[in-house]
Design a protein around this motif. Structure first.
Motif, PDB file in Angstrom:
ATOM      1  N   ALA A  66      29.420  59.126  -0.838  1.00 59.81           N
ATOM      2  CA  ALA A  66      29.849  57.962  -1.796  1.00 59.81           C
ATOM      3  C   ALA A  66      28.837  56.788  -2.136  1.00 59.81           C
ATOM      4  O   ALA A  66      28.803  56.462  -3.291  1.00 59.81           O
ATOM      5  N   GLN A  67      28.050  56.579  -1.016  1.00 58.92           N
ATOM      6  CA  GLN A  67      26.970  55.471  -1.299  1.00 58.92           C
ATOM      7  C   GLN A  67      25.887  56.057  -2.232  1.00 58.92           C
ATOM      8  O   GLN A  67      25.367  55.306  -3.236  1.00 58.92           O
ATOM      9  N   ARG A  68      25.734  57.390  -2.395  1.00 63.67           N
ATOM     10  CA  ARG A  68      24.690  58.151  -3.106  1.00 63.67           C
ATOM     11  C   ARG A  68      25.112  58.214  -4.612  1.00 63.67           C
ATOM     12  O   ARG A  68      24.376  57.859  -5.400  1.00 63.67           O
ATOM     13  N   ALA A  69      26.406  58.206  -4.785  1.00 65.46           N
ATOM     14  CA  ALA A  69      27.013  58.283  -6.283  1.00 65.46           C
ATOM     15  C   ALA A  69      27.347  56.649  -6.732  1.00 65.46           C
ATOM     16  O   ALA A  69      27.734  56.460  -7.815  1.00 65.46           O
ATOM     17  N   MET A  70      27.241  55.725  -5.824  1.00 63.06           N
ATOM     18  CA  MET A  70      27.635  54.365  -6.139  1.00 63.06           C
ATOM     19  C   MET A  70      27.042  53.911  -7.345  1.00 63.06           C
ATOM     20  O   MET A  70      27.590  53.106  -8.223  1.00 63.06           O
ATOM     21  N   PRO A  71      25.683  54.197  -7.640  1.00 62.55           N
ATOM     22  CA  PRO A  71      24.930  53.476  -8.546  1.00 62.55           C
ATOM     23  C   PRO A  71      25.382  53.962 -10.039  1.00 62.55           C
ATOM     24  O   PRO A  71      25.217  53.631 -10.947  1.00 62.55           O
ATOM     25  N   LEU A  72      26.121  55.134 -10.082  1.00 63.63           N
ATOM     26  CA  LEU A  72      26.818  55.645 -11.196  1.00 63.63           C
ATOM     27  C   LEU A  72      28.144  55.170 -11.607  1.00 63.63           C
ATOM     28  O   LEU A  72      28.552  55.143 -12.692  1.00 63.63           O
ATOM     29  N   ALA A  73      28.612  54.302 -10.534  1.00 58.30           N
ATOM     30  CA  ALA A  73      29.994  53.729 -11.013  1.00 58.30           C
ATOM     31  C   ALA A  73      29.948  52.635 -12.002  1.00 58.30           C
ATOM     32  O   ALA A  73      28.830  51.703 -12.106  1.00 58.30           O
ATOM     33  N   GLY A  74      30.726  52.716 -12.988  1.00 57.50           N
ATOM     34  CA  GLY A  74      30.792  51.497 -13.980  1.00 57.50           C
ATOM     35  C   GLY A  74      30.152  52.138 -15.049  1.00 57.50           C
ATOM     36  O   GLY A  74      30.194  51.499 -16.365  1.00 57.50           O
ATOM     37  N   LYS A  75      29.255  53.181 -15.050  1.00 59.91           N
ATOM     38  CA  LYS A  75      28.782  53.711 -16.312  1.00 59.91           C
ATOM     39  C   LYS A  75      29.465  54.604 -17.080  1.00 59.91           C
ATOM     40  O   LYS A  75      30.643  55.295 -16.483  1.00 59.91           O
ATOM     41  N   HIS A  76      29.244  54.994 -18.347  1.00 61.96           N
ATOM     42  CA  HIS A  76      30.164  55.909 -19.226  1.00 61.96           C
ATOM     43  C   HIS A  76      30.054  57.114 -18.402  1.00 61.96           C
ATOM     44  O   HIS A  76      28.980  57.838 -18.084  1.00 61.96           O
ATOM     45  N   CYS A  77      31.222  57.775 -18.650  1.00 61.86           N
ATOM     46  CA  CYS A  77      31.238  59.081 -18.121  1.00 61.86           C
ATOM     47  C   CYS A  77      30.506  60.333 -18.552  1.00 61.86           C
ATOM     48  O   CYS A  77      29.831  61.134 -17.805  1.00 61.86           O
ATOM     49  N   ASP A  78      30.239  60.233 -20.022  1.00 62.12           N
ATOM     50  CA  ASP A  78      29.724  61.263 -20.494  1.00 62.12           C
ATOM     51  C   ASP A  78      28.097  61.310 -20.172  1.00 62.12           C
ATOM     52  O   ASP A  78      27.214  62.293 -19.980  1.00 62.12           O
ATOM     53  N   SER A  79      27.645  60.133 -19.630  1.00 58.77           N
ATOM     54  CA  SER A  79      26.186  59.999 -19.471  1.00 58.77           C
ATOM     55  C   SER A  79      25.936  60.226 -17.735  1.00 58.77           C
ATOM     56  O   SER A  79      24.798  60.646 -17.458  1.00 58.77           O
ATOM     57  N   VAL A  80      27.044  60.393 -17.078  1.00 56.76           N
ATOM     58  CA  VAL A  80      26.758  60.332 -15.713  1.00 56.76           C
ATOM     59  C   VAL A  80      27.442  61.937 -15.053  1.00 56.76           C
ATOM     60  O   VAL A  80      27.270  61.984 -13.818  1.00 56.76           O
ATOM     61  N   LYS A  81      28.425  62.325 -15.756  1.00 59.70           N
ATOM     62  CA  LYS A  81      28.982  63.282 -15.103  1.00 59.70           C
ATOM     63  C   LYS A  81      28.228  64.536 -14.704  1.00 59.70           C
ATOM     64  O   LYS A  81      28.599  65.043 -13.504  1.00 59.70           O
ATOM     65  N   SER A  82      27.246  64.813 -15.454  1.00 60.46           N
ATOM     66  CA  SER A  82      26.162  65.961 -14.858  1.00 60.46           C
ATOM     67  C   SER A  82      25.657  65.690 -13.587  1.00 60.46           C
ATOM     68  O   SER A  82      25.532  66.552 -12.731  1.00 60.46           O
ATOM     69  N   GLN A  83      25.433  64.242 -13.266  1.00 56.51           N
ATOM     70  CA  GLN A  83      24.706  63.735 -12.103  1.00 56.51           C
ATOM     71  C   GLN A  83      25.845  63.957 -10.695  1.00 56.51           C
ATOM     72  O   GLN A  83      25.456  64.460  -9.776  1.00 56.51           O
ATOM     73  N   LEU A  84      27.078  63.659 -11.258  1.00 59.41           N
ATOM     74  CA  LEU A  84      28.138  63.813 -10.192  1.00 59.41           C
ATOM     75  C   LEU A  84      28.239  65.110  -9.823  1.00 59.41           C
ATOM     76  O   LEU A  84      28.276  65.432  -8.461  1.00 59.41           O
ATOM     77  N   GLN A  85      28.272  66.190 -10.739  1.00 59.57           N
ATOM     78  CA  GLN A  85      28.386  67.620 -10.357  1.00 59.57           C
ATOM     79  C   GLN A  85      27.261  68.072  -9.703  1.00 59.57           C
ATOM     80  O   GLN A  85      27.433  68.793  -8.847  1.00 59.57           O
ATOM     81  N   GLU A  86      25.934  67.450 -10.109  1.00 60.17           N
ATOM     82  CA  GLU A  86      24.662  67.932  -9.253  1.00 60.17           C
ATOM     83  C   GLU A  86      25.003  67.503  -7.778  1.00 60.17           C
ATOM     84  O   GLU A  86      24.542  68.466  -6.880  1.00 60.17           O
ATOM     85  N   GLN A  87      25.210  66.230  -7.702  1.00 57.30           N
ATOM     86  CA  GLN A  87      25.646  65.720  -6.426  1.00 57.30           C
ATOM     87  C   GLN A  87      26.573  66.493  -5.474  1.00 57.30           C
ATOM     88  O   GLN A  87      26.212  66.781  -4.222  1.00 57.30           O
ATOM     89  N   VAL A  88      27.448  67.032  -5.954  1.00 56.64           N
ATOM     90  CA  VAL A  88      28.789  67.863  -5.324  1.00 56.64           C
ATOM     91  C   VAL A  88      27.973  69.257  -5.013  1.00 56.64           C
ATOM     92  O   VAL A  88      28.235  69.809  -3.871  1.00 56.64           O
ATOM     93  N   VAL A  89      26.992  69.875  -6.033  1.00 56.74           N
ATOM     94  CA  VAL A  89      26.664  71.186  -5.654  1.00 56.74           C
ATOM     95  C   VAL A  89      25.544  70.923  -4.334  1.00 56.74           C
ATOM     96  O   VAL A  89      25.795  71.951  -3.676  1.00 56.74           O
ATOM     97  N   SER A  90      24.986  69.849  -4.242  1.00 62.59           N
ATOM     98  CA  SER A  90      24.095  69.688  -3.017  1.00 62.59           C
ATOM     99  C   SER A  90      24.562  69.440  -1.715  1.00 62.59           C
ATOM    100  O   SER A  90      23.762  69.479  -0.827  1.00 62.59           O
ATOM    101  N   ARG A  91      26.015  69.335  -1.926  1.00 62.46           N
ATOM    102  CA  ARG A  91      26.470  68.830  -0.429  1.00 62.46           C
ATOM    103  C   ARG A  91      27.662  69.861  -0.435  1.00 62.46           C
ATOM    104  O   ARG A  91      29.020  69.773  -1.188  1.00 62.46           O
ATOM    105  N   SER A  92      27.978  70.896   0.395  1.00 64.34           N
ATOM    106  CA  SER A  92      28.880  71.921   0.456  1.00 64.34           C
ATOM    107  C   SER A  92      30.272  71.535   0.850  1.00 64.34           C
ATOM    108  O   SER A  92      31.224  72.054   0.708  1.00 64.34           O
ATOM    109  N   MET A  93      30.059  70.311   1.744  1.00 62.51           N
ATOM    110  CA  MET A  93      31.355  69.914   2.234  1.00 62.51           C
ATOM    111  C   MET A  93      32.317  69.242   1.295  1.00 62.51           C
ATOM    112  O   MET A  93      33.385  68.928   1.379  1.00 62.51           O
TER     113      MET A  93
END
Length: 268
Positions: A66-93
Protein backbone atom coordinates in the motif's frame (compact mmCIF):
# COMPACT_ATOMS: atom_id res chain seq x y z
CA UNK A 1 -5.69 -72.39 63.38
CA UNK A 2 -2.06 -72.16 62.28
CA UNK A 3 -3.11 -72.74 58.68
CA UNK A 4 -5.62 -69.89 58.88
CA UNK A 5 -3.01 -67.57 60.37
CA UNK A 6 -0.50 -68.63 57.73
CA UNK A 7 -3.04 -68.02 54.94
CA UNK A 8 -3.88 -64.60 56.40
CA UNK A 9 -0.22 -63.64 56.51
CA UNK A 10 0.22 -64.76 52.92
CA UNK A 11 -2.80 -62.68 51.86
CA UNK A 12 -1.45 -59.60 53.61
CA UNK A 13 1.91 -60.06 51.94
CA UNK A 14 0.21 -60.45 48.55
CA UNK A 15 -1.82 -57.28 49.10
CA UNK A 16 1.34 -55.45 50.19
CA UNK A 17 3.29 -56.60 47.14
CA UNK A 18 0.42 -55.66 44.83
CA UNK A 19 0.11 -52.21 46.39
CA UNK A 20 3.85 -51.59 46.28
CA UNK A 21 4.02 -52.72 42.66
CA UNK A 22 1.10 -50.48 41.62
CA UNK A 23 2.40 -47.34 43.32
CA UNK A 24 5.05 -46.51 40.65
CA UNK A 25 2.60 -47.44 37.89
CA UNK A 26 -0.21 -45.21 39.15
CA UNK A 27 2.05 -42.34 40.21
CA UNK A 28 3.89 -42.52 36.89
CA UNK A 29 0.62 -42.35 34.95
CA UNK A 30 -0.58 -39.40 37.04
CA UNK A 31 2.67 -37.52 36.50
CA UNK A 32 2.48 -38.24 32.77
CA UNK A 33 -1.09 -36.91 32.57
CA UNK A 34 -0.25 -33.76 34.52
CA UNK A 35 2.84 -33.08 32.41
CA UNK A 36 0.90 -33.68 29.17
CA UNK A 37 -1.88 -31.30 30.19
CA UNK A 38 0.66 -28.65 31.21
CA UNK A 39 2.44 -29.09 27.88
CA UNK A 40 -0.80 -28.70 25.89
CA UNK A 41 -1.84 -25.60 27.84
CA UNK A 42 1.60 -24.02 27.40
CA UNK A 43 1.68 -24.88 23.71
CA UNK A 44 -1.72 -23.26 23.15
CA UNK A 45 -0.64 -20.06 24.89
CA UNK A 46 2.66 -19.82 23.04
CA UNK A 47 1.21 -20.79 19.65
CA UNK A 48 -1.46 -18.07 19.59
CA UNK A 49 1.22 -15.48 20.36
CA UNK A 50 3.48 -16.84 17.62
CA UNK A 51 0.53 -16.89 15.21
CA UNK A 52 -0.14 -13.20 15.91
CA UNK A 53 3.49 -12.47 15.07
CA UNK A 54 3.23 -14.44 11.81
CA UNK A 55 -0.05 -12.82 10.75
CA UNK A 56 1.33 -9.38 11.60
CA UNK A 57 4.26 -10.10 9.28
CA UNK A 58 1.88 -11.06 6.46
CA UNK A 59 -0.15 -7.88 6.96
CA UNK A 60 3.06 -5.88 7.09
CA UNK A 61 3.70 -7.00 3.52
CA UNK A 62 0.28 -5.68 2.51
CA UNK A 63 1.13 -2.44 4.28
CA UNK A 64 4.37 -2.18 2.30
CA UNK A 65 2.45 -2.74 -0.96
CA UNK A 66 0.00 0.00 0.00
CA UNK A 67 2.84 2.38 0.80
CA UNK A 68 4.43 1.70 -2.57
CA UNK A 69 1.18 2.59 -4.35
CA UNK A 70 0.39 5.60 -2.14
CA UNK A 71 2.10 8.19 -4.43
CA UNK A 72 -0.52 7.30 -7.08
CA UNK A 73 -3.47 8.12 -4.81
CA UNK A 74 -5.41 11.20 -5.88
CA UNK A 75 -4.15 11.06 -9.46
CA UNK A 76 -6.38 10.51 -12.48
CA UNK A 77 -7.15 6.81 -12.99
CA UNK A 78 -6.22 6.70 -16.68
CA UNK A 79 -2.73 7.97 -15.93
CA UNK A 80 -1.91 5.50 -13.12
CA UNK A 81 -3.92 2.33 -13.78
CA UNK A 82 -1.11 0.66 -15.72
CA UNK A 83 1.28 1.36 -12.82
CA UNK A 84 -1.17 -0.26 -10.40
CA UNK A 85 -1.33 -3.33 -12.62
CA UNK A 86 2.47 -3.51 -12.83
CA UNK A 87 2.76 -3.38 -9.05
CA UNK A 88 0.21 -6.19 -8.70
CA UNK A 89 2.10 -8.36 -11.19
CA UNK A 90 5.33 -7.84 -9.25
CA UNK A 91 3.80 -9.18 -6.03
CA UNK A 92 2.21 -12.61 -6.33
CA UNK A 93 0.37 -12.34 -3.02
CA UNK A 94 -1.68 -9.33 -4.16
CA UNK A 95 -4.94 -9.71 -6.08
CA UNK A 96 -5.57 -6.02 -6.71
CA UNK A 97 -4.70 -2.44 -5.78
CA UNK A 98 -7.40 0.22 -5.50
CA UNK A 99 -7.07 3.97 -5.06
CA UNK A 100 -9.41 5.83 -2.74
CA UNK A 101 -10.34 9.49 -2.52
CA UNK A 102 -12.77 10.86 0.05
CA UNK A 103 -13.70 7.29 1.13
CA UNK A 104 -14.69 6.54 -2.48
CA UNK A 105 -12.80 3.83 -4.35
CA UNK A 106 -12.28 5.26 -7.83
CA UNK A 107 -9.51 3.33 -9.57
CA UNK A 108 -8.51 -0.34 -9.41
CA UNK A 109 -6.03 -2.61 -11.14
CA UNK A 110 -8.99 -4.87 -11.99
CA UNK A 111 -12.35 -4.26 -13.61
CA UNK A 112 -14.30 -5.31 -10.51
CA UNK A 113 -17.08 -3.20 -9.07
CA UNK A 114 -15.75 -0.72 -6.50
CA UNK A 115 -18.91 -0.35 -4.45
CA UNK A 116 -17.95 -2.86 -1.76
CA UNK A 117 -14.45 -1.35 -1.47
CA UNK A 118 -15.96 2.11 -0.99
CA UNK A 119 -18.04 0.70 1.86
CA UNK A 120 -14.92 -0.76 3.42
CA UNK A 121 -13.04 2.54 3.13
CA UNK A 122 -15.93 4.35 4.83
CA UNK A 123 -16.19 1.79 7.64
CA UNK A 124 -13.11 3.01 9.47
CA UNK A 125 -11.59 -0.48 9.51
CA UNK A 126 -7.98 -1.09 8.61
CA UNK A 127 -8.26 -4.80 7.78
CA UNK A 128 -11.24 -6.98 6.92
CA UNK A 129 -12.04 -10.42 5.62
CA UNK A 130 -14.20 -10.05 2.53
CA UNK A 131 -16.30 -12.53 0.57
CA UNK A 132 -15.67 -10.56 -2.61
CA UNK A 133 -18.32 -9.41 -5.02
CA UNK A 134 -21.72 -11.11 -4.68
CA UNK A 135 -22.04 -11.56 -8.45
CA UNK A 136 -18.83 -13.59 -8.71
CA UNK A 137 -17.44 -16.79 -7.25
CA UNK A 138 -17.03 -15.89 -3.61
CA UNK A 139 -13.43 -16.46 -2.64
CA UNK A 140 -12.40 -15.26 0.78
CA UNK A 141 -10.25 -12.16 0.49
CA UNK A 142 -8.44 -9.83 2.86
CA UNK A 143 -8.63 -6.07 2.32
CA UNK A 144 -6.08 -3.72 3.85
CA UNK A 145 -6.67 0.05 3.82
CA UNK A 146 -3.92 2.64 4.17
CA UNK A 147 -5.02 6.25 4.30
CA UNK A 148 -2.73 9.11 3.37
CA UNK A 149 -2.92 12.90 3.13
CA UNK A 150 -4.14 12.97 -0.45
CA UNK A 151 -6.14 9.77 -0.59
CA UNK A 152 -5.75 6.13 0.25
CA UNK A 153 -4.92 2.68 -1.08
CA UNK A 154 -6.76 -0.61 -0.59
CA UNK A 155 -4.68 -3.74 -1.06
CA UNK A 156 -6.69 -6.89 -1.73
CA UNK A 157 -5.10 -10.33 -1.35
CA UNK A 158 -6.44 -13.86 -1.21
CA UNK A 159 -7.02 -14.95 2.38
CA UNK A 160 -5.07 -18.13 1.63
CA UNK A 161 -2.02 -16.01 2.42
CA UNK A 162 -3.21 -15.81 6.03
CA UNK A 163 -4.33 -19.43 6.10
CA UNK A 164 -0.84 -20.54 5.10
CA UNK A 165 0.50 -18.80 8.21
CA UNK A 166 -1.90 -20.82 10.38
CA UNK A 167 -0.95 -24.03 8.58
CA UNK A 168 2.57 -23.68 9.94
CA UNK A 169 1.38 -24.90 13.35
CA UNK A 170 1.00 -28.66 12.75
CA UNK A 171 0.73 -29.96 16.32
CA UNK A 172 -2.96 -30.75 16.72
CA UNK A 173 -3.84 -27.24 17.89
CA UNK A 174 -6.70 -25.55 16.05
CA UNK A 175 -5.94 -21.88 15.37
CA UNK A 176 -8.65 -19.47 14.29
CA UNK A 177 -8.01 -15.97 12.94
CA UNK A 178 -10.89 -13.64 13.76
CA UNK A 179 -11.72 -10.21 12.30
CA UNK A 180 -14.88 -9.00 14.03
CA UNK A 181 -17.61 -11.52 13.08
CA UNK A 182 -15.61 -13.18 10.29
CA UNK A 183 -12.89 -15.75 10.74
CA UNK A 184 -10.61 -18.15 8.94
CA UNK A 185 -8.86 -21.34 10.02
CA UNK A 186 -6.78 -24.00 8.29
CA UNK A 187 -9.76 -25.96 6.94
CA UNK A 188 -12.51 -23.39 6.54
CA UNK A 189 -13.88 -19.96 7.33
CA UNK A 190 -16.89 -18.10 8.72
CA UNK A 191 -19.12 -19.27 5.88
CA UNK A 192 -19.05 -22.82 7.30
CA UNK A 193 -22.04 -24.15 9.22
CA UNK A 194 -20.20 -24.03 12.55
CA UNK A 195 -16.90 -23.12 14.13
CA UNK A 196 -14.22 -25.74 14.67
CA UNK A 197 -14.00 -27.28 18.12
CA UNK A 198 -11.49 -25.50 20.40
CA UNK A 199 -12.92 -26.52 23.77
CA UNK A 200 -9.75 -27.95 25.35
CA UNK A 201 -7.08 -25.59 26.71
CA UNK A 202 -8.44 -22.50 24.92
CA UNK A 203 -6.16 -19.48 24.54
CA UNK A 204 -6.31 -16.22 22.62
CA UNK A 205 -4.09 -13.29 21.70
CA UNK A 206 -4.91 -9.86 20.26
CA UNK A 207 -2.88 -8.04 17.64
CA UNK A 208 -2.33 -4.55 19.00
CA UNK A 209 -1.19 -3.41 15.55
CA UNK A 210 -4.06 -4.63 13.36
CA UNK A 211 -6.86 -5.38 15.80
CA UNK A 212 -7.59 -9.03 14.91
CA UNK A 213 -7.61 -11.89 17.39
CA UNK A 214 -6.11 -15.37 17.17
CA UNK A 215 -7.94 -18.04 19.14
CA UNK A 216 -6.41 -21.44 19.80
CA UNK A 217 -7.58 -24.66 21.40
CA UNK A 218 -7.68 -28.41 20.99
CA UNK A 219 -10.72 -30.22 19.65
CA UNK A 220 -13.01 -32.11 22.01
CA UNK A 221 -11.41 -35.47 22.85
CA UNK A 222 -7.90 -34.53 21.72
CA UNK A 223 -6.44 -34.68 25.24
CA UNK A 224 -7.93 -38.10 25.92
CA UNK A 225 -6.46 -39.37 22.66
CA UNK A 226 -3.02 -38.00 23.53
CA UNK A 227 -3.20 -39.53 27.01
CA UNK A 228 -4.12 -42.91 25.53
CA UNK A 229 -1.22 -42.80 23.07
CA UNK A 230 1.22 -41.79 25.82
CA UNK A 231 -0.07 -44.54 28.10
CA UNK A 232 0.51 -47.14 25.40
CA UNK A 233 4.12 -45.98 25.12
CA UNK A 234 4.93 -45.59 28.81
CA UNK A 235 2.85 -48.35 30.41
CA UNK A 236 5.28 -51.26 29.68
CA UNK A 237 8.12 -49.32 31.31
CA UNK A 238 6.01 -48.48 34.36
CA UNK A 239 4.92 -52.10 34.69
CA UNK A 240 8.56 -53.18 34.61
CA UNK A 241 9.37 -50.67 37.37
CA UNK A 242 6.40 -51.98 39.36
CA UNK A 243 7.51 -55.59 38.98
CA UNK A 244 11.07 -54.75 40.01
CA UNK A 245 9.82 -52.78 43.03
CA UNK A 246 7.51 -55.62 44.05
CA UNK A 247 10.34 -58.13 43.66
CA UNK A 248 12.62 -56.09 45.91
CA UNK A 249 9.94 -55.90 48.59
CA UNK A 250 9.25 -59.63 48.22
CA UNK A 251 12.94 -60.44 48.71
CA UNK A 252 12.93 -58.24 51.79
CA UNK A 253 9.92 -60.07 53.20
CA UNK A 254 11.46 -63.45 52.35
CA UNK A 255 14.73 -62.60 54.10
CA UNK A 256 12.85 -61.24 57.11
CA UNK A 257 10.77 -64.42 57.33
CA UNK A 258 13.86 -66.60 56.99
CA UNK A 259 15.63 -64.60 59.68
CA UNK A 260 12.69 -65.04 62.05
CA UNK A 261 12.65 -68.80 61.43
CA UNK A 262 16.39 -69.10 62.08
CA UNK A 263 16.05 -67.06 65.26
CA UNK A 264 13.14 -69.25 66.42
CA UNK A 265 15.13 -72.41 65.66
CA UNK A 266 18.07 -71.18 67.75
CA UNK A 267 15.83 -70.53 70.74
CA UNK A 268 13.97 -73.82 70.44
Amino acid sequence: MLKIMHAGRRLRELLLLTTVGLVPVISGLLVMIVQLEMKLAENATISVQEAVFSIDQALNRLHEAAQRAMPLAGKHCDSVKSQLQEQVVSRSMIRSLTLVEGNEAYCSSTSDSLEHLSSFAASGQQVELSYGQPDKRRKLLVNYYLQGNHGGVIVTAYAIQLRSELDGFQDGLTLLLEFDDRYIWSKGDSRDAQRPSQSEFPASALSTKYGYRVKGGYAQGFTAQEIHQSMVQIFPSLMLVGIVTGSIVYLGLYRSRTHRREAAARHA
